[in-house]
Design a protein around this motif. Structure first.
Motif, mmCIF file in Angstrom:
data_model
loop_
_atom_site.group_PDB
_atom_site.id
_atom_site.type_symbol
_atom_site.label_atom_id
_atom_site.label_comp_id
_atom_site.label_asym_id
_atom_site.label_seq_id
_atom_site.Cartn_x
_atom_site.Cartn_y
_atom_site.Cartn_z
ATOM 1 N N TYR A 161 -44.501 -3.344 18.999
ATOM 2 C CA TYR A 161 -43.759 -4.248 19.874
ATOM 3 C C TYR A 161 -42.256 -4.199 19.579
ATOM 4 C CZ TYR A 161 -42.188 -8.052 22.669
ATOM 5 O OH TYR A 161 -41.493 -8.777 23.602
ATOM 6 N N ALA A 162 -41.893 -4.158 18.312
ATOM 7 C CA ALA A 162 -40.467 -4.068 17.952
ATOM 8 C C ALA A 162 -39.857 -2.798 18.534
ATOM 9 C CB ALA A 162 -40.307 -4.102 16.437
ATOM 10 N N ASN A 163 -40.591 -1.700 18.486
ATOM 11 C CA ASN A 163 -40.094 -0.441 19.066
ATOM 12 C C ASN A 163 -39.840 -0.589 20.566
ATOM 13 O OD1 ASN A 163 -40.257 0.762 16.554
ATOM 14 N ND2 ASN A 163 -42.201 1.779 16.978
ATOM 15 N N GLN A 164 -40.691 -1.353 21.251
ATOM 16 C CA GLN A 164 -40.488 -1.600 22.686
ATOM 17 C C GLN A 164 -39.212 -2.396 22.933
ATOM 18 O OE1 GLN A 164 -43.995 -3.225 24.715
ATOM 19 N NE2 GLN A 164 -45.264 -2.331 23.107
ATOM 20 N N ARG A 165 -38.872 -3.293 22.027
ATOM 21 C CA ARG A 165 -37.698 -4.147 22.183
ATOM 22 C C ARG A 165 -36.404 -3.454 21.732
ATOM 23 N NH1 ARG A 165 -40.079 -6.551 25.383
ATOM 24 N NH2 ARG A 165 -38.230 -5.792 26.410
ATOM 25 N N ALA A 166 -36.505 -2.326 21.067
ATOM 26 C CA ALA A 166 -35.314 -1.644 20.543
ATOM 27 C C ALA A 166 -34.343 -1.236 21.642
ATOM 28 C CB ALA A 166 -35.720 -0.427 19.722
ATOM 29 N N SER A 167 -34.844 -0.970 22.833
ATOM 30 C CA SER A 167 -33.960 -0.523 23.911
ATOM 31 C C SER A 167 -33.119 -1.657 24.488
ATOM 32 C CB SER A 167 -34.765 0.149 25.021
ATOM 33 O OG SER A 167 -35.645 -0.784 25.622
ATOM 34 N N ASP A 168 -33.629 -2.902 24.432
ATOM 35 C CA ASP A 168 -32.891 -4.009 25.046
ATOM 36 C C ASP A 168 -32.677 -5.204 24.116
ATOM 37 O OD1 ASP A 168 -35.415 -5.174 24.925
ATOM 38 O OD2 ASP A 168 -35.713 -5.187 27.090
ATOM 39 N N CYS A 169 -33.363 -5.222 23.002
ATOM 40 C CA CYS A 169 -33.236 -6.310 22.023
ATOM 41 C C CYS A 169 -33.502 -7.676 22.668
ATOM 42 C CB CYS A 169 -31.852 -6.279 21.363
ATOM 43 S SG CYS A 169 -31.852 -6.825 19.638
ATOM 44 N N LYS A 175 -33.599 -12.325 16.981
ATOM 45 C CA LYS A 175 -32.600 -11.364 17.442
ATOM 46 C C LYS A 175 -31.259 -11.773 16.869
ATOM 47 C CE LYS A 175 -30.344 -11.332 21.670
ATOM 48 N NZ LYS A 175 -30.256 -11.195 23.128
ATOM 49 N N GLY A 176 -30.526 -10.803 16.339
ATOM 50 C CA GLY A 176 -29.199 -11.074 15.818
ATOM 51 C C GLY A 176 -28.266 -9.926 16.142
ATOM 52 N N SER A 177 -27.007 -10.247 16.427
ATOM 53 C CA SER A 177 -26.046 -9.178 16.698
ATOM 54 C C SER A 177 -25.553 -8.614 15.372
ATOM 55 C CB SER A 177 -24.886 -9.686 17.560
ATOM 56 O OG SER A 177 -24.205 -10.712 16.888
ATOM 57 N N GLY A 178 -25.131 -7.364 15.396
ATOM 58 C CA GLY A 178 -24.772 -6.677 14.162
ATOM 59 C C GLY A 178 -26.009 -6.026 13.576
ATOM 60 N N SER A 179 -25.867 -5.448 12.391
ATOM 61 C CA SER A 179 -26.995 -4.701 11.826
ATOM 62 C C SER A 179 -27.419 -5.169 10.440
ATOM 63 C CB SER A 179 -26.637 -3.211 11.760
ATOM 64 O OG SER A 179 -25.512 -3.028 10.917
ATOM 65 N N CYS A 197 -31.388 -2.314 17.362
ATOM 66 C CA CYS A 197 -31.412 -2.139 18.810
ATOM 67 C C CYS A 197 -30.434 -1.038 19.220
ATOM 68 C CB CYS A 197 -31.075 -3.452 19.505
ATOM 69 S SG CYS A 197 -32.271 -4.745 19.099
ATOM 70 N N ASP A 198 -30.717 -0.418 20.363
ATOM 71 C CA ASP A 198 -29.911 0.700 20.843
ATOM 72 C C ASP A 198 -28.446 0.320 21.044
ATOM 73 O OD1 ASP A 198 -32.196 2.192 20.782
ATOM 74 O OD2 ASP A 198 -32.511 2.193 22.942
ATOM 75 N N GLY A 199 -28.197 -0.822 21.642
ATOM 76 C CA GLY A 199 -26.804 -1.243 21.855
ATOM 77 C C GLY A 199 -26.226 -1.784 20.572
ATOM 78 N N ASP A 200 -26.518 -3.006 20.280
ATOM 79 C CA ASP A 200 -26.053 -3.650 19.069
ATOM 80 C C ASP A 200 -27.054 -4.722 18.724
ATOM 81 O OD1 ASP A 200 -24.353 -4.528 16.948
ATOM 82 O OD2 ASP A 200 -23.658 -6.162 18.225
ATOM 83 N N GLY A 201 -27.380 -4.848 17.495
ATOM 84 C CA GLY A 201 -28.228 -5.940 17.069
ATOM 85 C C GLY A 201 -29.485 -5.488 16.377
ATOM 86 N N VAL A 202 -30.237 -6.498 15.973
ATOM 87 C CA VAL A 202 -31.485 -6.306 15.255
ATOM 88 C C VAL A 202 -32.538 -7.183 15.918
ATOM 89 C CG1 VAL A 202 -32.640 -6.784 13.055
ATOM 90 C CG2 VAL A 202 -30.355 -5.763 13.072
ATOM 91 N N PHE A 203 -33.734 -6.647 16.052
ATOM 92 C CA PHE A 203 -34.880 -7.399 16.547
ATOM 93 C C PHE A 203 -35.914 -7.406 15.437
ATOM 94 C CE2 PHE A 203 -39.024 -7.789 18.574
ATOM 95 C CZ PHE A 203 -38.830 -8.857 19.422
ATOM 96 N N ILE A 204 -36.408 -8.603 15.109
ATOM 97 C CA ILE A 204 -37.431 -8.769 14.076
ATOM 98 C C ILE A 204 -38.569 -9.570 14.683
ATOM 99 C CG2 ILE A 204 -37.985 -9.807 11.834
ATOM 100 C CD1 ILE A 204 -35.032 -9.348 11.050
ATOM 101 N N THR A 205 -39.782 -9.134 14.402
ATOM 102 C CA THR A 205 -40.946 -9.880 14.874
ATOM 103 C C THR A 205 -41.987 -9.954 13.772
ATOM 104 O OG1 THR A 205 -42.624 -10.069 16.628
ATOM 105 C CG2 THR A 205 -42.050 -7.837 15.917
ATOM 106 N N CYS A 206 -42.630 -11.098 13.654
ATOM 107 C CA CYS A 206 -43.752 -11.276 12.746
ATOM 108 C C CYS A 206 -44.945 -11.751 13.563
ATOM 109 C CB CYS A 206 -43.434 -12.295 11.650
ATOM 110 S SG CYS A 206 -42.295 -11.673 10.401
#
Length: 167
Positions: free
Chosen positions: A63-71, A88-92, A144-153
Motif C-alpha cells: 500500500y505504501a508503494n501505491q501511495r509513493a506517487s502521490d503521497c 504523511k510529512g513533507s521533507g524526507s 514520495c515521488d514529489g516531496d514527502g514521506v508516507f508511513i502506514t501501519c
C-alpha cells in the motif's frame, strides 16, 4: 596519474559519512523501531506488546508503494482484514517514531471513561495503537515521488469497534 593521499582520504571520508547516513535512516525505520514506539504506548496503559507480522508488513509495503506517487493521506481497503494508521510529512526526515508519536499524541483527546474523543478532535489513531486485541503489526515507509514521506501501519486483528473500549 595517482590521486593524492589527501584526495583519497576525503573520498573515503565522504563515502563513509554517506553510508552512515543511509544506515541511520534505515535504522530509524526498522520493524523494531515501529514495534518499540507502539509497545511503549501500549505499556503506558497496561496493554501487552505487539509482535511483527511479515504478511501484515507486506500488505503495508504494497500500500505504501501505491501511495509513493502521490503521497495522498488515504486509507487502503483491506476489506476489514486490518486496522490502519497513515502518516504523511513533507521533507524526507520523518521516522517510524515520528509517525507513531503523532498518533499517540491523540491520547490527550481520548476520554477512557466515556470511550469518546473530545469534540472536534481525533483519537482513533491512538486507540488503534493501544487496542488490546490488535497483537500483530506491519508497517512501511516510502519517500514520495514529489516531496514527502508516507508511513502506514496495519494492525491484526483490527480494532476501533464502535462501543468497545480499546483496553
Amino acid at each position: 596519474m595517482r590521486p593524492s593521499t589527501q584526495a583519497c582520504a576525503f573520498t573515503f571520508m565522504t563515502v563513509g559519512m554517506f553510508m552512515m547516513m543511509i544506515h541511520t535512516t534505515h535504522a530509524q525505520n526498522s520493524p523494531q523501531d515501529f514495534l518499540d514506539a507502539h509497545n511503549a504506548a501500549r505499556a503506558q496503559v497496561g496493554v501487552g506488546p505487539m509482535s511483527w507480522n511479515d504478511t501484515v508488513a507486506a500488505y503495508a509495503q504494497d500500500y505504501a508503494n501505491q501511495r509513493a506517487s502521490d503521497c495522498a493521506l488515504e486509507h487502503s481497503d483491506s476489506g476489514g482484514l486490518y486496522g490502519e494508521n497513515t502518516f504523511k510529512g513533507s521533507g524526507s526526515d520523518w521516522t517510524a517514531k515520528d509517525a507513531v508519536d503523532l498518533w499517540v499524541g491523540e491520547e490527550k483527546n481520548y476520554d477512557y471513561n466515556s470511550n469518546t474523543c473530545a469534540d472536534g478532535k481525533m483519537c482513533g489513531h491512538y486507540t488503534q495503537v493501544v487496542w488490546a486485541n490488535s497483537v500483530e503489526l506491519g508497517c512501511a515507509r516510502v519517500n514520495c515521488d514529489g516531496d514527502g514521506v508516507f508511513i502506514t501501519c496495519h494492525y491484526s486483528p483490527p480494532g476501533n469497534y464502535v462501543g468497545e473500549k480499546p483496553y
